[in-house]
Design a protein around this motif. Sequence first.
Motif, PDB file in Angstrom:
ATOM      1  N   THR A  71     -41.779 -43.961   5.517  1.00 14.71           N
ATOM      2  CA  THR A  71     -40.493 -44.251   5.585  1.00 14.71           C
ATOM      3  C   THR A  71     -39.662 -43.893   6.909  1.00 14.71           C
ATOM      4  OG1 THR A  71     -40.170 -43.798   3.205  1.00 14.71           O
ATOM      5  CG2 THR A  71     -38.163 -44.056   4.257  1.00 14.71           C
ATOM      6  N   VAL A  72     -38.797 -44.634   7.473  1.00  7.52           N
ATOM      7  CA  VAL A  72     -38.125 -44.358   8.611  1.00  7.52           C
ATOM      8  C   VAL A  72     -36.999 -43.965   8.712  1.00  7.52           C
ATOM      9  CG1 VAL A  72     -37.317 -45.298  10.973  1.00  7.52           C
ATOM     10  CG2 VAL A  72     -39.582 -46.011  10.026  1.00  7.52           C
ATOM     11  N   ILE A  73     -36.330 -42.906   8.802  1.00  9.69           N
ATOM     12  CA  ILE A  73     -35.208 -42.239   8.688  1.00  9.69           C
ATOM     13  C   ILE A  73     -34.261 -42.435  10.331  1.00  9.69           C
ATOM     14  CG2 ILE A  73     -33.690 -40.373   8.292  1.00  9.69           C
ATOM     15  CD1 ILE A  73     -35.480 -39.480   6.296  1.00  9.69           C
ATOM     16  N   VAL A  74     -33.317 -43.125  10.575  1.00  7.78           N
ATOM     17  CA  VAL A  74     -32.533 -42.967  11.568  1.00  7.78           C
ATOM     18  C   VAL A  74     -31.144 -42.039  11.655  1.00  7.78           C
ATOM     19  CG1 VAL A  74     -31.422 -44.517  13.207  1.00  7.78           C
ATOM     20  CG2 VAL A  74     -33.414 -45.406  12.099  1.00  7.78           C
ATOM     21  N   PHE A  75     -31.230 -41.334  12.395  1.00 10.48           N
ATOM     22  CA  PHE A  75     -29.940 -40.304  12.326  1.00 10.48           C
ATOM     23  C   PHE A  75     -29.513 -40.070  13.522  1.00 10.48           C
ATOM     24  CE2 PHE A  75     -33.735 -37.574  12.888  1.00 10.48           C
ATOM     25  CZ  PHE A  75     -33.421 -36.576  13.651  1.00 10.48           C
ATOM     26  N   VAL A  78     -40.616 -44.899   0.421  1.00  7.04           N
ATOM     27  CA  VAL A  78     -39.114 -45.026   0.413  1.00  7.04           C
ATOM     28  C   VAL A  78     -38.694 -44.794  -1.024  1.00  7.04           C
ATOM     29  CG1 VAL A  78     -38.919 -47.685   0.223  1.00  7.04           C
ATOM     30  CG2 VAL A  78     -37.083 -46.309   1.275  1.00  7.04           C
ATOM     31  N   GLY A  79     -39.273 -45.293  -2.210  1.00 10.32           N
ATOM     32  CA  GLY A  79     -38.945 -45.120  -3.390  1.00 10.32           C
ATOM     33  C   GLY A  79     -38.948 -43.660  -3.843  1.00 10.32           C
ATOM     34  N   GLN A  80     -39.806 -42.847  -3.079  1.00  6.31           N
ATOM     35  CA  GLN A  80     -39.986 -41.495  -3.526  1.00  6.31           C
ATOM     36  C   GLN A  80     -38.910 -40.461  -2.680  1.00  6.31           C
ATOM     37  OE1 GLN A  80     -43.818 -40.442  -2.675  1.00  6.31           O
ATOM     38  NE2 GLN A  80     -44.760 -41.878  -4.201  1.00  6.31           N
ATOM     39  N   LEU A  81     -38.088 -41.099  -1.780  1.00 11.68           N
ATOM     40  CA  LEU A  81     -37.244 -40.259  -1.018  1.00 11.68           C
ATOM     41  C   LEU A  81     -35.955 -40.431  -1.851  1.00 11.68           C
ATOM     42  CD1 LEU A  81     -36.715 -38.385   1.753  1.00 11.68           C
ATOM     43  CD2 LEU A  81     -36.182 -40.297   2.453  1.00 11.68           C
ATOM     44  N   THR A  82     -35.614 -39.429  -2.661  1.00 13.22           N
ATOM     45  CA  THR A  82     -34.488 -39.259  -3.541  1.00 13.22           C
ATOM     46  C   THR A  82     -33.353 -38.678  -2.679  1.00 13.22           C
ATOM     47  OG1 THR A  82     -35.128 -37.189  -4.374  1.00 13.22           O
ATOM     48  CG2 THR A  82     -35.745 -39.277  -5.549  1.00 13.22           C
ATOM     49  N   GLU A  83     -31.961 -38.938  -3.109  1.00 15.82           N
ATOM     50  CA  GLU A  83     -30.648 -38.253  -2.511  1.00 15.82           C
ATOM     51  C   GLU A  83     -31.157 -36.865  -2.408  1.00 15.82           C
ATOM     52  OE1 GLU A  83     -27.288 -38.648  -0.485  1.00 15.82           O
ATOM     53  OE2 GLU A  83     -28.596 -40.024  -1.223  1.00 15.82           O
ATOM     54  N   GLN A  84     -31.695 -36.098  -3.377  1.00 13.50           N
ATOM     55  CA  GLN A  84     -31.583 -34.621  -3.268  1.00 13.50           C
ATOM     56  C   GLN A  84     -32.691 -34.325  -2.216  1.00 13.50           C
ATOM     57  OE1 GLN A  84     -32.723 -32.966  -7.093  1.00 13.50           O
ATOM     58  NE2 GLN A  84     -32.664 -30.850  -6.444  1.00 13.50           N
ATOM     59  N   ARG A  85     -33.835 -34.870  -2.062  1.00 14.69           N
ATOM     60  CA  ARG A  85     -34.828 -34.648  -0.972  1.00 14.69           C
ATOM     61  C   ARG A  85     -34.227 -35.257   0.498  1.00 14.69           C
ATOM     62  NH1 ARG A  85     -40.565 -37.001  -3.633  1.00 14.69           N
ATOM     63  NH2 ARG A  85     -40.895 -35.428  -5.111  1.00 14.69           N
ATOM     64  N   LYS A  86     -33.367 -36.108   0.296  1.00 20.32           N
ATOM     65  CA  LYS A  86     -32.903 -36.516   1.783  1.00 20.32           C
ATOM     66  C   LYS A  86     -31.916 -35.267   2.230  1.00 20.32           C
ATOM     67  CE  LYS A  86     -29.126 -38.574   2.402  1.00 20.32           C
ATOM     68  NZ  LYS A  86     -28.001 -39.461   2.279  1.00 20.32           N
ATOM     69  N   ASP A  87     -31.219 -34.785   1.134  1.00 19.51           N
ATOM     70  CA  ASP A  87     -30.424 -33.689   1.503  1.00 19.51           C
ATOM     71  C   ASP A  87     -30.937 -32.441   1.931  1.00 19.51           C
ATOM     72  OD1 ASP A  87     -28.176 -35.175   1.163  1.00 19.51           O
ATOM     73  OD2 ASP A  87     -27.871 -34.433  -0.982  1.00 19.51           O
ATOM     74  N   THR A  88     -32.307 -32.202   1.359  1.00 18.93           N
ATOM     75  CA  THR A  88     -32.880 -31.171   1.614  1.00 18.93           C
ATOM     76  C   THR A  88     -33.540 -31.192   3.212  1.00 18.93           C
ATOM     77  OG1 THR A  88     -33.554 -30.590  -0.706  1.00 18.93           O
ATOM     78  CG2 THR A  88     -34.814 -29.640   1.192  1.00 18.93           C
ATOM     79  N   LEU A  89     -33.997 -32.453   3.489  1.00 22.80           N
ATOM     80  CA  LEU A  89     -34.691 -32.671   4.572  1.00 22.80           C
ATOM     81  C   LEU A  89     -33.756 -32.528   5.968  1.00 22.80           C
ATOM     82  CD1 LEU A  89     -37.307 -33.802   5.971  1.00 22.80           C
ATOM     83  CD2 LEU A  89     -36.274 -36.209   5.773  1.00 22.80           C
ATOM     84  N   VAL A  90     -32.252 -33.103   5.472  1.00 24.33           N
ATOM     85  CA  VAL A  90     -31.252 -33.012   6.535  1.00 24.33           C
ATOM     86  C   VAL A  90     -31.046 -31.430   6.900  1.00 24.33           C
ATOM     87  CG1 VAL A  90     -28.650 -33.242   6.929  1.00 24.33           C
ATOM     88  CG2 VAL A  90     -30.257 -35.084   5.997  1.00 24.33           C
ATOM     89  N   ARG A  91     -31.230 -30.591   5.805  1.00 25.89           N
ATOM     90  CA  ARG A  91     -30.926 -29.180   6.066  1.00 25.89           C
ATOM     91  C   ARG A  91     -31.977 -28.535   6.785  1.00 25.89           C
ATOM     92  NH1 ARG A  91     -28.718 -29.325   0.751  1.00 25.89           N
ATOM     93  NH2 ARG A  91     -31.070 -28.723  -0.114  1.00 25.89           N
TER      94      ARG A  91
END
Length: 483
Positions: A276-280, A237-250
Amino acid sequence: MEEGDYTFQLKVTDSSQQQSTAVVTVIVQPENNRPPVAVAGPDKELIFPVESATLDGSSSSDDHGIVFYHWEHVRGPSAVEMENIDKAIATVTGLQVGTYRFRLTVKDQQGLSSTSTLTVAVKKENNSPPRARAGGRHVLVLPNNSITLDGSRSTDDQGIVSYLWIRDGQSPAAGDVIDGSDHSAALQLTNLVEGVYTFHLRVTDSQGASDTDTATVEVQPDPRKSGLVELTLQVGVGQLTEQRKDTLVRQLAVLLNVLDSDIKVQKIRAHSDLSTVIVFYVQSGQPFKVLKAAEVARNLHTRLSKEKADFLLFKVLRVDTAGCLLKCSGHGHCDPLTKRCICSQLWMENLIQHYIWDGESNCEWSIFYVTVLGFTLTVLTGGFTWLCICCCKRQKRTKIRKKTKYTILDNMDEQERMELRPKYGIKHRSTEHNSSLMVSESEFDSDQDTIFSREKMERGNPKVSMNGSIRNGASFSYCSKDR
């Protein structure tokens, strides 16, 4: 100098020896000393229980200064202790309910003295109990799972000394108290789950009197609960940055082919040290409509199985709905952890649907009907098997019955008769009168197999030939008595 009149003459002389004199008179009168004034202080009124009281005589005065102080207990309950009784300020301990009187004595340098009295009244307080105010009813809608319950509006005439928040035994056990706030005026809660929580606030004053009030928190389900998808990724979870999260969403939008929709990330939490768990949820249309989580999860699972393993930024470990959406056929409830149905008594899962069809957990089968059906099938199967076995045995036993062999038994000795007697105790009706005819060992030969024993005939009756003719011209008659 002592008391009296003193005269002094001053004589002065200059350089010409001229002189002049002057006289001064000093009168020494007796001392005019005033006695000191003792001040023990104003009377006091204390509320029981009281640990100690201070007796202050420092306001006492004298024109030449006070050199002696002394405090003494002159009235009231005797179970008191006094400290620094020879000083201007003394301390009294062990006071009980009642009226006390203390006397202060002061002296100056000339031995003049003065006294003053102080009254201390210790009374039992007419204490009013405190009034607790826990805050009443609150409504919380997920995913907001934190709240603060304010009990600072609780009151007491002497002041509240302790607060204690107690969770009701019927409330959900989930939910964490932040920083030990259950012992403060404001209770801070987080990680609450769906349900109704009840908390009791107990306040206590300095006299030990207490009061209790109740606050409730109703945590309502997330209105987007049916659309929440849980995606587990192989990344800390510490390696999932905001930039990586936006890339993953796209990447998810391309994979799900929902470029005209919005993918909203609701929560990111650690699943383990390396996952890491992402709820969307997926929101589309105007007005906004949330797509069903089961359809999104199924679509995402299908697309991932067709794409390359490195299509997304991180490896996907699991795709599932965030909440358990199964209805369990109305005969059970869904476990939020395992996402499977827990059936009620006398109900069980439809194994055919679970292992052959869509695999969705359910509680469709009644144990009573399944038991009756299983017993019926067992009986039918056993009956059919028994019938098949009986038919096979009957076919093996069905053969053409063989007829009996006969032979001429004339002129036989006893040993030969014993050898030719029927086996297994079988008797022919003719053998009851003579032993000239015996039943053969085989009962299933045809009519063409009826023969005469050559050797027996020749030994028993040498006149008989092989073809049944009588030697030496003698005839043979086959009559009924010979049978």
